[in-house]
Design a protein around this motif. Structure first.
Motif, mmCIF file in Angstrom:
data_model
loop_
_atom_site.group_PDB
_atom_site.id
_atom_site.type_symbol
_atom_site.label_atom_id
_atom_site.label_comp_id
_atom_site.label_asym_id
_atom_site.label_seq_id
_atom_site.Cartn_x
_atom_site.Cartn_y
_atom_site.Cartn_z
ATOM 1 N N LEU A 217 -14.522 -40.834 59.553
ATOM 2 C CA LEU A 217 -15.183 -41.525 58.295
ATOM 3 C C LEU A 217 -14.056 -42.034 57.648
ATOM 4 N N GLN A 218 -13.187 -41.465 57.089
ATOM 5 C CA GLN A 218 -11.994 -42.091 56.218
ATOM 6 C C GLN A 218 -11.372 -43.035 56.780
ATOM 7 N N HIS A 219 -11.275 -43.096 58.354
ATOM 8 C CA HIS A 219 -10.531 -44.124 58.998
ATOM 9 C C HIS A 219 -11.206 -45.333 59.404
ATOM 10 N N GLY A 220 -12.589 -45.351 59.109
ATOM 11 C CA GLY A 220 -13.806 -46.286 59.659
ATOM 12 C C GLY A 220 -14.214 -46.270 60.910
ATOM 13 N N TRP A 221 -14.343 -44.915 61.599
ATOM 14 C CA TRP A 221 -14.386 -44.875 62.759
ATOM 15 C C TRP A 221 -15.764 -44.228 63.155
ATOM 16 N N SER A 222 -16.468 -44.117 61.961
ATOM 17 C CA SER A 222 -17.854 -43.486 62.072
ATOM 18 C C SER A 222 -18.917 -44.331 61.320
ATOM 19 N N ASP A 223 -19.908 -44.456 61.908
ATOM 20 C CA ASP A 223 -21.131 -45.333 61.551
ATOM 21 C C ASP A 223 -21.973 -44.246 60.433
ATOM 22 N N GLY A 224 -21.274 -43.200 59.927
ATOM 23 C CA GLY A 224 -21.968 -42.467 59.071
ATOM 24 C C GLY A 224 -23.066 -41.240 59.681
#
Length: 573
Positions: A217-224
């Motif tokens: 999540l912190q690296h922008g790899w997750s949709d939440g």
């Protein structure tokens, strides 16, 4: 007593950038006196007050500079554009580019500034404040270490009276001068992680898993949403659904220009919760969005609220994979519909390197961007119509996946029951007229109509073909020309000549909002019951069209279905 730790090793879902070469920015000028400074102005209505004031402010602040305004038309193709930029660089000591005002315009204008820098001349891009991260990200994605920006005080171009009242152009001029003389590159917002695999540990599995979730999540790899860990074992299983080598590069995804290898596609499919037998659909869906007709770079970065909506056409394949085409086809409850659509979004995000507020600049976003894939309810046609894949030019025995650049949808109940064909056409056209994007001039693009099986019964009873219904809707979905042109009569945008001539003769005469009847796609889906229709409009910028590709299953298909069976939802027909 010693406590053992759980180790969780996963593969990196991020698409490796095509080039890691970083070109330093051009040296800044000592001062501007005696220098030739080119100004490239984007000729659009929002710049009618801002641009002349900017030009005057620059000349007043540095009268000793030789300021020259250049015009770079958007027509003529990339080679002509590159030649024009080279001419400007050759005849300038520094260049100013104005004005990017949205995610889409920033995406299309920033490469000009990057090219000027690569030609060895310092450049400053003027843009609305909110889109600075987008421009800087694009610059790095194209090999430049950073880009000098001169932001407005606003996230938009204010009205003319505020441009004057708040001295907007004059303040920007100050930043432009500093950008050409004293600016220095800054570090990126999100640092890339180059490791091909990553280790997460914890006292138990849950702790290790939560560590992974936080990192992604912190690296922008997750949709939440919760992710399935892409372990090497899970990815290897996913690759059983594809015959191509794992290192095979399917495409390079904008805007980050990440390499979409088969392995990276599989990693993101695992994260989304897919099964190996979904890979043929995922691979075909990737082909739809990388087709130039879909305009992936525009879809990724635009401020418009579009999202890809995928439609599977092929009853046998849909049944084999338990893809829902009946009640709640748009969700929830079916693993295939949910995870395949989600995988495509993760692929666009992680291989294309997009993230909200950095380069995915949609004001509201769109729920379709999470999960949406549906299947055509082919049984509902009852032989009255050919399925969507045949209408799109494929044989009956060839399953296909289509992508619609969907802005929004509006389901509508057609009453009284049972409705007449005329009543159905009225409801669809009513929605289409409301959803028509006047500002974006989406006449050049496609629309999509979803019809429930019960509503289709009314169509079938009156014996009208798909082509005839498209023609009837084309003739009905019309608006007064003064609303469609909306003050753009001089250029006429993308309208056909006959439409322009009709409007010129009578400004309020109705004109169609599609080029031709085939631009309105129709799909029967969903469950029986009330007579439902839904119109789905599109984004009107860029060549973003409805695209269809074949789905090709591997030779081990039957073994694959047997090996990974059991993931079916209760189906009510």
């Amino acid at each position: 007593m010693p406590t053992s730790k759980i180790e969780l090793r996963v593969l990196n879902p991020r698409g490796e950038a095509e080039s890691n070469i970083i070109i330093p920015v051009s040296p800044r000028l000592k001062d501007l006196n005696g220098k030739k400074i080119g100004i490239i102005g984007l000729r659009m209505p929002v710049g009618e007050t801002f641009f002349p004031r900017l030009e005057n402010a620059l000349k007043n602040k540095v009268p000793g500079a030789n300021w020259r305004v250049w015009d770079v038309p958007f027509t003529g193709g990339p080679e002509a554009r590159l030649a024009k930029l080279k001419e400007i660089a050759d005849n300038s000591d520094g260049v100013v580019i104005s004005l990017a005002i949205s995610g889409g315009s920033t995406t299309r204008i920033t490469p000009d500034a990057i090219q000027i820098e690569k030609f060895g001349k310092p450049c400053v891009l003027i843009l609305a404040k909110a889109f600075q991260p987008t421009a800087r990200f694009i610059a790095r994605g194209q090999g430049l270490e950073d880009l000098a920006l001169a932001p407005l005080e606003f996230d938009y171009v204010p009205p003319a009276e505020e441009i004057i009242k708040f001295s907007v152009a004059e303040k920007v001029a100050e930043v432009v001068i500093k950008g050409l003389t004293k600016w220095k590159p800054q570090p990126p917002v999100i640092q890339e992680v180059s490791e091909k695999s990553l280790d997460f540990s914890g006292a138990d599995y849950q702790e290790a898993y939560e560590s992974l979730e936080r990192f992604f999540l912190q690296h922008g790899w997750s949709d939440g949403l919760p992710l399935t860990p892409p372990t090497e074992e899970a990815v290897n299983r996913m690759l059983e659904g594809c015959e191509l080598p794992r290192e095979h590069v399917v495409s390079v995804f904008p805007p980050g220009m990440g390499k979409a290898t088969v392995e990276k596609i599989a990693i993101n499919a695992v994260m989304a919760g897919c099964l190996p037998q979904y890979m043929p659909i995922i691979m075909a869906a990737v082909e739809t969005i990388i087709d130039p007709g879909f305009d992936l770079v525009g879809a990724q970065n635009t401020s418009g609220q579009l999202a890809p909506l995928f439609i599977l056409s092929g009853q046998k394949l849909a049944e084999e994979l338990n893809v829902n085409s009946s009640f709640c086809a748009v969700g929830p409850g079916w693993k295939a519909n949910t995870t395949i659509g989600r995988a495509l979004k993760l692929i666009m995000m992680n291989i294309g390197h997009t993230w909200p507020g950095i380069n995915d600049m949609k004001a509201f976003g769109n729920p379709f961007r999470y999960v949406t894939m549906i299947a055509e309810n082919e049984a509902a046609y009852g032989g009255a119509w050919e399925p969507l894949r045949i209408a799109e030019g494929y044989p009956e025995d060839q399953p296909t996946i289509s992508v619609m650049p969907a802005m929004s949808w509006q389901p509508d109940l057609v009453l009284p029951t049972p409705p007449t064909l005329a009543r159905i056409i009225y409801h669809i056209s009513l929605q289409a007229k409301v959803k028509y994007d006047r500002y974006a001039n989406s006449v050049a693009h496609d629309g999509l109509v979803l019809i429930s099986p019960t509503a289709f019964d009314a169509v079938r009873r009156e014996g009208i073909s798909r082509k005839d219904l498209q023609k009837a809707l084309y003739e009905t979905i019309q608006l007064p020309g003064n609303l469609v042109f909306d003050g753009r009569e001089r250029g006429g945008g993308l309208f056909p000549r006959w439409v322009k001539e009709k409007h010129k003769a009578d400004p309020v005469a109705p004109v169609p909002v599609f080029f031709n009847p085939d631009d309105l796609k129709i799909c029967v889906t969903g469950g029986p019951g009330p007579d439902m229709i839904a119109y789905i409009g599109t984004w009107g910028y860029g060549p973003c069209h409805f695209i269809t590709k074949p789905v090709k299953v591997p030779k081990n298909w039957n073994k694959l279905l047997t090996k990974y069976r059991g993931w079916t939802s209760p189906t009510i027909t």
